[in-house]
Design a protein around this motif. Structure first.
Motif, short mmCIF file in Angstrom:
data_model
loop_
_atom_site.label_atom_id
_atom_site.label_comp_id
_atom_site.label_asym_id
_atom_site.label_seq_id
_atom_site.Cartn_x
_atom_site.Cartn_y
_atom_site.Cartn_z
N ARG A 237 0.82 -1.22 0.00
CA ARG A 237 0.00 0.00 0.00
C ARG A 237 0.84 1.26 0.00
O ARG A 237 0.41 2.31 -0.47
CB ARG A 237 -0.92 0.03 1.23
CG ARG A 237 -1.93 -1.08 1.21
CD ARG A 237 -2.64 -1.19 2.55
NE ARG A 237 -3.14 -2.55 2.66
CZ ARG A 237 -3.67 -3.06 3.74
NH1 ARG A 237 -3.80 -2.32 4.83
NH2 ARG A 237 -4.09 -4.30 3.75
N ALA B 33 -15.46 4.47 3.51
CA ALA B 33 -14.63 3.35 3.03
C ALA B 33 -13.15 3.72 3.12
O ALA B 33 -12.33 2.89 3.54
CB ALA B 33 -15.01 2.98 1.60
N ASN B 34 -12.81 4.95 2.75
CA ASN B 34 -11.42 5.39 2.84
C ASN B 34 -10.93 5.41 4.28
O ASN B 34 -9.81 4.98 4.58
CB ASN B 34 -11.25 6.77 2.21
CG ASN B 34 -11.34 6.74 0.71
OD1 ASN B 34 -11.32 5.68 0.09
ND2 ASN B 34 -11.48 7.90 0.10
N THR C 173 -5.34 -0.39 7.81
CA THR C 173 -3.89 -0.35 7.58
C THR C 173 -3.14 -0.10 8.88
O THR C 173 -2.15 -0.79 9.18
CB THR C 173 -3.55 0.73 6.54
OG1 THR C 173 -4.20 0.39 5.31
CG2 THR C 173 -2.05 0.85 6.32
N PHE D 31 -12.53 -8.20 6.72
CA PHE D 31 -12.09 -8.07 5.33
C PHE D 31 -12.70 -9.19 4.49
O PHE D 31 -13.21 -8.95 3.39
CB PHE D 31 -10.55 -8.12 5.29
CG PHE D 31 -9.98 -8.25 3.91
CD1 PHE D 31 -10.11 -7.23 2.99
CD2 PHE D 31 -9.28 -9.39 3.55
CE1 PHE D 31 -9.56 -7.36 1.71
CE2 PHE D 31 -8.74 -9.53 2.28
CZ PHE D 31 -8.89 -8.50 1.36
N GLY E 60 -10.26 1.95 5.28
CA GLY E 60 -9.01 1.48 4.70
C GLY E 60 -7.80 1.93 5.49
O GLY E 60 -6.87 1.16 5.73
N HIS F 270 -9.63 0.01 -4.13
CA HIS F 270 -9.99 -1.39 -3.91
C HIS F 270 -10.92 -1.51 -2.70
O HIS F 270 -11.91 -2.25 -2.74
CB HIS F 270 -8.74 -2.25 -3.71
CG HIS F 270 -9.04 -3.65 -3.30
ND1 HIS F 270 -9.58 -4.59 -4.14
CD2 HIS F 270 -8.89 -4.27 -2.09
CE1 HIS F 270 -9.75 -5.72 -3.49
NE2 HIS F 270 -9.34 -5.56 -2.25
N THR F 271 -10.60 -0.79 -1.63
CA THR F 271 -11.43 -0.81 -0.43
C THR F 271 -12.85 -0.34 -0.76
O THR F 271 -13.83 -0.94 -0.33
CB THR F 271 -10.82 0.09 0.67
OG1 THR F 271 -9.50 -0.36 0.96
CG2 THR F 271 -11.64 0.06 1.94
N GLN F 272 -12.95 0.71 -1.57
CA GLN F 272 -14.26 1.21 -1.99
C GLN F 272 -15.01 0.15 -2.80
O GLN F 272 -16.23 0.01 -2.67
CB GLN F 272 -14.11 2.49 -2.80
CG GLN F 272 -13.58 3.65 -2.01
CD GLN F 272 -13.03 4.77 -2.89
OE1 GLN F 272 -13.29 4.81 -4.09
NE2 GLN F 272 -12.26 5.67 -2.29
N LEU G 87 -7.11 2.23 -1.62
CA LEU G 87 -8.38 2.82 -1.18
C LEU G 87 -9.47 2.63 -2.24
O LEU G 87 -10.63 2.40 -1.89
CB LEU G 87 -8.19 4.30 -0.83
CG LEU G 87 -7.33 4.57 0.40
CD1 LEU G 87 -7.13 6.06 0.61
CD2 LEU G 87 -7.90 3.91 1.64
#
Length: 139
Positions: free
Chosen positions: A25, A58-59, A66, A96, A62, A45-47, A43
């Motif tokens: 990341r 979502a951010n 992390t 996750f 993330g 991908h997280t969204q 981020l």
């Protein structure tokens, strides 16, 4: 006797896998072997696995994930509060996995060995024997 070595191996396996993902990341892996390559891609991908969350939430998730992965990984490497941190790591990875499952399906979670990691974390948390753990030195 063998349990302490198995626990040590599981601690190293889980913690280095999480640290590798965190390093990715932050762009610490070469681009040709990187999954995300930078935090912006991670981020996004997280969204994508949290499509029912607003982008800002979502951010934030993330970034929190992390930071928790970094802290949990170091604690597992050092053997600090191992049983507690292993449980928390298992819950984090399971979250996750559930997000992946709801957005990408069961196969994605199996391909990424999410449930193997969750199982390893919970196995660590059940092993009481200490070996190369800070808790062992402190107690």
């Amino acid at each position: 006797m063998a349990t302490k070595y198995i626990k040590l191996f599981l601690r190293l396996a889980v913690s280095t896998a999480m640290l590798s993902a965190v390093a990715d990341r932050f762009g610490l892996w070469a681009a040709k072997i990187s999954v995300w390559g930078n935090m912006d891609n991670f981020l996004r991908h997280t969204q994508s696995i949290l499509p029912y969350f607003p982008t800002s939430l979502a951010n934030t998730g993330g970034w929190i994930a992390t930071l928790l992965e970094m802290v949990f990984s170091v604690c597992l490497l050092l053997g600090f509060k191992t049983e507690l941190v292993a449980k928390l790591s298992g819950v984090l990875i399971a979250c996750f996995g559930l997000a992946m499952f709801t957005s990408m399906g069961l196969k994605a979670t199996l391909d990424f060995s999410v449930w193997n990691a969750v199982g390893a974390c919970f196995a660590i948390s059940c092993m009481k024997e200490k070996h190369w753990e800070i808790d062992n030195v402190i107690e």
